[in-house]
Design a protein around this motif. Structure first.
Motif, short mmCIF file in Angstrom:
data_model
loop_
_atom_site.label_atom_id
_atom_site.label_comp_id
_atom_site.label_asym_id
_atom_site.label_seq_id
_atom_site.Cartn_x
_atom_site.Cartn_y
_atom_site.Cartn_z
N LEU A 45 82.72 10.79 57.24
CA LEU A 45 81.39 11.17 56.78
C LEU A 45 81.33 11.44 55.28
O LEU A 45 80.26 11.39 54.67
CB LEU A 45 80.91 12.41 57.54
CG LEU A 45 80.52 12.17 59.00
CD1 LEU A 45 80.34 13.48 59.75
CD2 LEU A 45 79.24 11.32 59.08
N THR A 46 82.47 11.73 54.67
CA THR A 46 82.49 11.97 53.22
C THR A 46 82.68 10.69 52.42
O THR A 46 82.65 10.72 51.19
CB THR A 46 83.62 12.96 52.86
OG1 THR A 46 84.89 12.42 53.29
CG2 THR A 46 83.40 14.31 53.52
N ARG A 47 82.86 9.57 53.09
CA ARG A 47 83.02 8.30 52.37
C ARG A 47 81.71 7.87 51.72
O ARG A 47 80.62 8.23 52.17
CB ARG A 47 83.45 7.19 53.34
CG ARG A 47 84.87 7.29 53.85
CD ARG A 47 85.20 6.05 54.67
NE ARG A 47 86.57 6.03 55.15
CZ ARG A 47 87.13 4.97 55.72
NH1 ARG A 47 86.43 3.87 55.89
NH2 ARG A 47 88.39 5.03 56.13
N PRO A 48 81.80 7.07 50.65
CA PRO A 48 80.58 6.50 50.06
C PRO A 48 79.83 5.66 51.10
O PRO A 48 80.43 5.02 51.94
CB PRO A 48 81.11 5.62 48.92
CG PRO A 48 82.45 6.20 48.60
CD PRO A 48 83.01 6.70 49.89
N ARG A 49 78.50 5.68 51.00
CA ARG A 49 77.66 5.03 52.01
C ARG A 49 77.28 3.60 51.62
O ARG A 49 77.30 3.21 50.45
CB ARG A 49 76.39 5.85 52.23
CG ARG A 49 76.66 7.21 52.87
CD ARG A 49 77.33 7.06 54.24
NE ARG A 49 77.66 8.32 54.85
CZ ARG A 49 76.81 9.02 55.58
NH1 ARG A 49 75.58 8.59 55.78
NH2 ARG A 49 77.19 10.15 56.11
N ARG A 91 74.66 -1.39 48.76
CA ARG A 91 73.64 -2.42 48.90
C ARG A 91 72.62 -2.36 47.77
O ARG A 91 72.22 -3.39 47.23
CB ARG A 91 72.94 -2.26 50.25
CG ARG A 91 71.91 -3.34 50.56
CD ARG A 91 71.19 -3.05 51.86
NE ARG A 91 72.10 -2.77 52.94
CZ ARG A 91 72.08 -1.67 53.68
NH1 ARG A 91 71.18 -0.73 53.44
NH2 ARG A 91 72.94 -1.49 54.66
N GLU A 92 72.18 -1.17 47.42
CA GLU A 92 71.10 -1.02 46.44
C GLU A 92 71.60 -0.84 45.02
O GLU A 92 70.84 -1.00 44.07
CB GLU A 92 70.22 0.17 46.83
CG GLU A 92 69.58 0.02 48.21
CD GLU A 92 69.02 1.31 48.75
OE1 GLU A 92 68.99 2.30 47.97
OE2 GLU A 92 68.62 1.34 49.93
N GLY A 93 72.89 -0.49 44.87
CA GLY A 93 73.44 -0.25 43.54
C GLY A 93 73.33 1.22 43.16
O GLY A 93 72.43 1.94 43.62
N LEU A 94 74.27 1.67 42.35
CA LEU A 94 74.21 3.05 41.85
C LEU A 94 73.05 3.19 40.88
O LEU A 94 72.87 2.37 39.97
CB LEU A 94 75.53 3.40 41.16
CG LEU A 94 76.75 3.50 42.07
CD1 LEU A 94 78.02 3.61 41.25
CD2 LEU A 94 76.63 4.69 43.00
N CYS A 124 82.76 5.80 42.90
CA CYS A 124 81.69 6.30 43.77
C CYS A 124 81.42 5.39 44.96
O CYS A 124 80.78 5.82 45.93
CB CYS A 124 80.39 6.44 42.97
SG CYS A 124 80.45 7.65 41.65
N LEU A 125 81.87 4.14 44.88
CA LEU A 125 81.59 3.17 45.93
C LEU A 125 82.82 2.97 46.80
O LEU A 125 83.93 3.32 46.41
CB LEU A 125 81.16 1.84 45.30
CG LEU A 125 79.83 1.87 44.54
CD1 LEU A 125 79.59 0.53 43.86
CD2 LEU A 125 78.67 2.20 45.47
N PRO A 126 82.63 2.40 47.98
CA PRO A 126 83.79 2.13 48.85
C PRO A 126 84.80 1.23 48.14
O PRO A 126 84.45 0.36 47.35
CB PRO A 126 83.17 1.40 50.04
CG PRO A 126 81.73 1.79 50.04
CD PRO A 126 81.37 1.98 48.61
#
Length: 434
Positions: free
Chosen positions: A211-215, A220-223, A363-365
């Motif tokens: 649950l703490t992983r980046p979503r 998909r939408e970009g930071l 911040c991303l997977p």
């Protein structure tokens, strides 16, 4: 799903080839009608497609895949046509006009497929589960390498296997409780196993880690990177430089930017959404500018990162201090900015881009790591809360009910129990022919 569907499953014509896919119980009969006979299963065969002896549609490679070991779990046929518009249109028209007779003389309809209908049939027939279908939808819409790798991991079943493992462990714990409830008069099953609680604690910890992983939404939408500061601070000039386009109007006049401007850009494979905003100031008499300022503040609240071009120390917490020289010599000086930039010479822009890429990757997977979407995150959170509930009570009946709730959440993750509305929304994301 007793009807047979067809659709163009390759890119829009004209092209070198066009692939028309046919799926359903009448797929074999349709192929026989057009090609004369069925080819050997899973072997390409050159055939002349006809609607009558006199009317030739095309010379094409045809393939026949008898179900259920097919992509959709049904009988499946493919027509590999010449990719001209007129050829595709003629074949689609011929398919729409075909009327087939099934067992007992009942007519079997063939019709054009709806968006995502082939994949929905694969799901309904057990060829893929819901998580894999969601991964496939993300794969079809992926635009960056990170998006592609995360989607492949989800579509390949990595998350589904993990969910099945969690479900099996909960089922084992439930079985231990049921054994006591059903055979409480037998001494050898009077107590829970000594590792019962430790197993649930460990499983709850695993869910918390996921649950703490980046979503997936960020992937998909970009930071969201918001450029903010007072009017005439160089935000729009920097925005144009980052997106490498004259997307925003720039002028010496303060208050030129009145609205929020968003542009999606990938830097070294990392997706970003750069957002130019109106200059932040109080007391403007311009009603339209005031609306722009309110929208700018709203974007600050949603930002993953703020590039602050205003007075040092006055930006939102965690923002990056940027000293930017736009189109004039006089600009706001900062004692300790994270980056000093010049839109005149381009100095410092490459360093800012590299820093943004490092930030994005943190911040991303990680490449190839499964990323949960909002629906999956909510269900996983529900399963974790149920496990915590089972750990907080001592009554065996209550524990059994909490574990049942966790199993239901896991089942919903992979589509063992779901709603038609949710399925409609998911498969509606697919193109026609997929």
């Amino acid at each position: 799903m007793n009807d047979t569907i067809f659709a163009l499953s390759s890119g829009a014509p004209p092209a070198a080839l066009a692939v028309v896919r046919i799926s359903g119980p009448a797929a074999g009969s349709v192929l026989e009608r057009l090609a004369g006979s069925l080819p050997q299963p899973r072997r390409a065969s050159l055939r002349t497609l006809r609607v009558s002896r006199e009317t030739v549609l095309d010379q094409a490679l045809v393939l026949w895949f008898p179900g259920p070991a097919t992509a959709t779990g049904e009988d499946l046929a493919e027509l590999h046509l010449h990719g001209g518009r007129a050829v595709v249109r003629a074949v689609e028209s011929a398919l729409a006009d075909l009327g087939m007779a099934g067992e007992g003389g009942a007519a079997l309809a063939i019709r054009a497929a709806q968006p995502g209908e082939f994949t929905r049939r694969a799901f309904a027939n057990g060829r893929i589960d819901l998580a894999e279908a969601e991964g496939l939808a993300d794969l079809l819409s992926s635009e960056t390498e990170l998006q592609r790798l995360a989607a492949i991991a989800m579509a390949g079943g990595a998350f589904s296997q993990q969910v099945s493992n969690w479900r099996d462990r909960v089922l084992s714990a439930s079985a231990a409780i049921e054994a006591i409830l059903d055979f409480s008069d037998e001494d050898d099953v009077a107590e829970l196993p000594p590792h019962f609680r430790a197993d649930l604690v460990a499983l709850s910890g695993e869910l918390e880690s996921w649950l703490t992983r980046p979503r997936a939404e960020a992937l998909r939408e970009g930071l969201r990177v918001v450029l903010a500061g007072p009017p005439n601070a160089g935000k729009s000039t920097l925005f144009n430089a980052l997106v490498e386009d004259e997307a925003a109007i720039t002028a010496p006049l303060a208050g030129t930017t009145r609205d929020v401007l968003v542009r999606a850009v990938a830097l070294d494979g990392v997706p970003f959404a750069f957002i130019d905003t109106a200059g932040l100031r109080e007391g403007t008499q311009d009603a339209i500018e005031a609306i722009g300022v309110d929208r700018a503040r709203g974007e600050l609240a949603k930002a993953d990162l703020v590039l602050w071009l205003g007075p040092e120390g006055e930006g939102p917490e965690g923002s990056w201090e940027i000293e930017a020289q736009a189109d004039r010599d006089q600009h706001l000086r900062k004692a300790g900015p994270r980056h000093r930039l010049s839109a005149i010479t381009g100095e410092g822009l490459d360093g800012l881009r590299r820093d943004l890429v490092r930030f994005g990757r943190s911040c991303l997977p990680r490449p190839g790591e499964v990323a949960l979407n909002q629906r999956q995150g909510q269900l996983l959170s529900r399963a974790r809360l149920a496990l915590e509930g089972a750990l907080c009570v001592t009554d065996l009946l209550l524990q059994a009910e909490e574990l049942r709730s966790a199993r239901v959440a896991f089942d919903s993750l992979i589509g063992r129990s779901t709603t038609e509305d949710m399925l409609d929304a998911l498969f509606g994301r697919f193109c026609i022919g997929k």
